[in-house]
Design an enzyme around this catalytic site. Structure first.
Site, mmCIF file in Angstrom:
data_model
loop_
_atom_site.group_PDB
_atom_site.id
_atom_site.type_symbol
_atom_site.label_atom_id
_atom_site.label_comp_id
_atom_site.label_asym_id
_atom_site.label_seq_id
_atom_site.Cartn_x
_atom_site.Cartn_y
_atom_site.Cartn_z
ATOM 1 C CD GLN A 9 -3.285 0.304 2.022
ATOM 2 O OE1 GLN A 9 -3.295 -0.820 2.472
ATOM 3 N NE2 GLN A 9 -4.198 1.185 2.339
ATOM 4 C CB SER A 88 2.474 -4.996 3.837
ATOM 5 O OG SER A 88 1.265 -4.960 4.555
ATOM 6 C CG LEU A 89 -1.465 -5.410 -1.080
ATOM 7 C CD1 LEU A 89 -2.711 -6.252 -0.937
ATOM 8 C CD2 LEU A 89 -1.787 -4.053 -1.663
ATOM 9 N NE ARG A 113 -3.213 -8.017 3.961
ATOM 10 C CZ ARG A 113 -2.521 -6.890 3.937
ATOM 11 N NH1 ARG A 113 -2.945 -5.873 3.198
ATOM 12 N NH2 ARG A 113 -1.404 -6.763 4.647
ATOM 13 C CG HIS A 195 1.851 -4.739 9.435
ATOM 14 N ND1 HIS A 195 1.734 -6.060 9.026
ATOM 15 C CD2 HIS A 195 1.716 -3.988 8.313
ATOM 16 C CE1 HIS A 195 1.558 -6.093 7.717
ATOM 17 N NE2 HIS A 195 1.538 -4.857 7.259
ATOM 18 C CD GLN A 244 1.366 -9.604 5.448
ATOM 19 O OE1 GLN A 244 0.249 -9.085 5.438
ATOM 20 N NE2 GLN A 244 2.070 -9.792 4.358
#
Length: 293
Positions: A9, A88-89, A113, A195, A244
């Site tokens: 992102q 991440s993503l 998500r 996170h 995650q």
């Protein structure tokens, strides 16, 4: 060895993916399929929407995923990864690109998500802040002295960490970071405490969807954000992907491990050039490039 890396992102931009759509019949078909799967025209927003439109979490995450995955598919035989990782993503993009997830399943998980994260943000508001100029251990130690929830969230490169948590705790941590000599400790314009433990409701919701999704055998190892090591076992990949959302993104450590395991070139697949910059800061000798048609 070639490592393919996939952005997260923040990499989005107006007009993203339009060149792929116009140049490739395969890309066009995949984008049209994505509109059907999502139930709205994401291509309209990607190709012609405003920056504000693109910033909506339900749009941003699928948009970055689509740009990355579709690019990897239309590259054909030129896309030959020996290791992959995603920030991440971007880990979802990496898992589709290396054969663990089908395109449709990956997109549905990313959409779920995004929705789960948005819900979690509304349940427990939080924020994130960028900290520049302190080493990892200093940031970790200072976060531990603050009352409330605040924790390292993204280990982006040496001297650049992102912290995440409750607004007051993050603000208090930023003051401590500045006092300790940080060049910057700046609250980021994000919708929540990604996170961190504040994402627990989203993790539980996404876990149910991940458990019901088929994960195949990868074409090559994936270096996951949670473990930083090469993972090839489908059940381990699932578990790490679930963890995650509440665990930090250990990007610095992942890149260092890929180099230790033989990576000589890092190819960024998707919008922007953020990861190339981070890789060069992690290792000045690393060769970086951007995938393209």
């Amino acid at each position: 060895m070639k490592a393919y890396i996939f952005p997260g992102q923040g990499a989005q931009f107006v007009g993203m993916g339009l060149d792929l759509y116009e140049k490739s019949a395969e890309a066009k078909a995949l984008f049209e399929a994505a509109n059907d799967i999502l139930g709205f025209s994401i291509t309209e927003i990607m190709f012609g929407g405003t920056e504000e439109d693109l910033k909506q979490t339900k749009v941003t995450q699928p948009a970055i995923f689509l740009h990355s995955v579709i690019l990897s598919k239309v590259l054909g035989s030129a896309f030959a990864p020996q290791m992959v990782a995603g920030h991440s993503l971007g880990e979802f993009s990496a898992l589709v690109a290396n054969g663990v997830l089908k395109f449709e399943d990956g997109l549905q998980l990313v959409a779920k998500r995004a929705a789960a994260m948005q819900k979690a943000c509304e349940l427990q508001p939080g924020t994130m802040a960028a900290v520049l100029g302190l080493d990892d251990a200093q940031v970790e130690a200072l976060c531990a002295t603050v009352e409330g929830v605040v924790t390292p969230a993204n280990y982006n490169c040496p001297g650049q960490l992102v912290i995440s948590g409750e607004l007051k705790a993050v603000e208090a941590a930023c003051e401590k970071m500045k006092e300790a000599g940080a060049k910057r400790a700046l609250i980021l314009p994000v919708g929540g405490a990604f996170h961190s433990v504040l994402m627990k409701p989203a993790e539980e919701e996404l876990a149910a969807a991940i458990e019901q999704t088929h994960f195949g055998t990868p074409l090559c190892p994936v270096y996951q954000n949670v473990t930083t090591t090469a993972v090839t076992d489908a059940s381990a990949i699932k578990k790490n992907l679930i963890n995650q959302l509440t665990a930090p993104v250990k990007w610095t450590q992942s890149v260092q491990q890929m180099i230790a395991d033989g990576a000589t070139e890092f190819v960024e697949v998707g919008p922007g050039k953020v990861l190339q910059g981070l890789v060069k800061k992690i290792n000045k000798e690393a060769v970086v490039s951007l995938a393209g048609l």
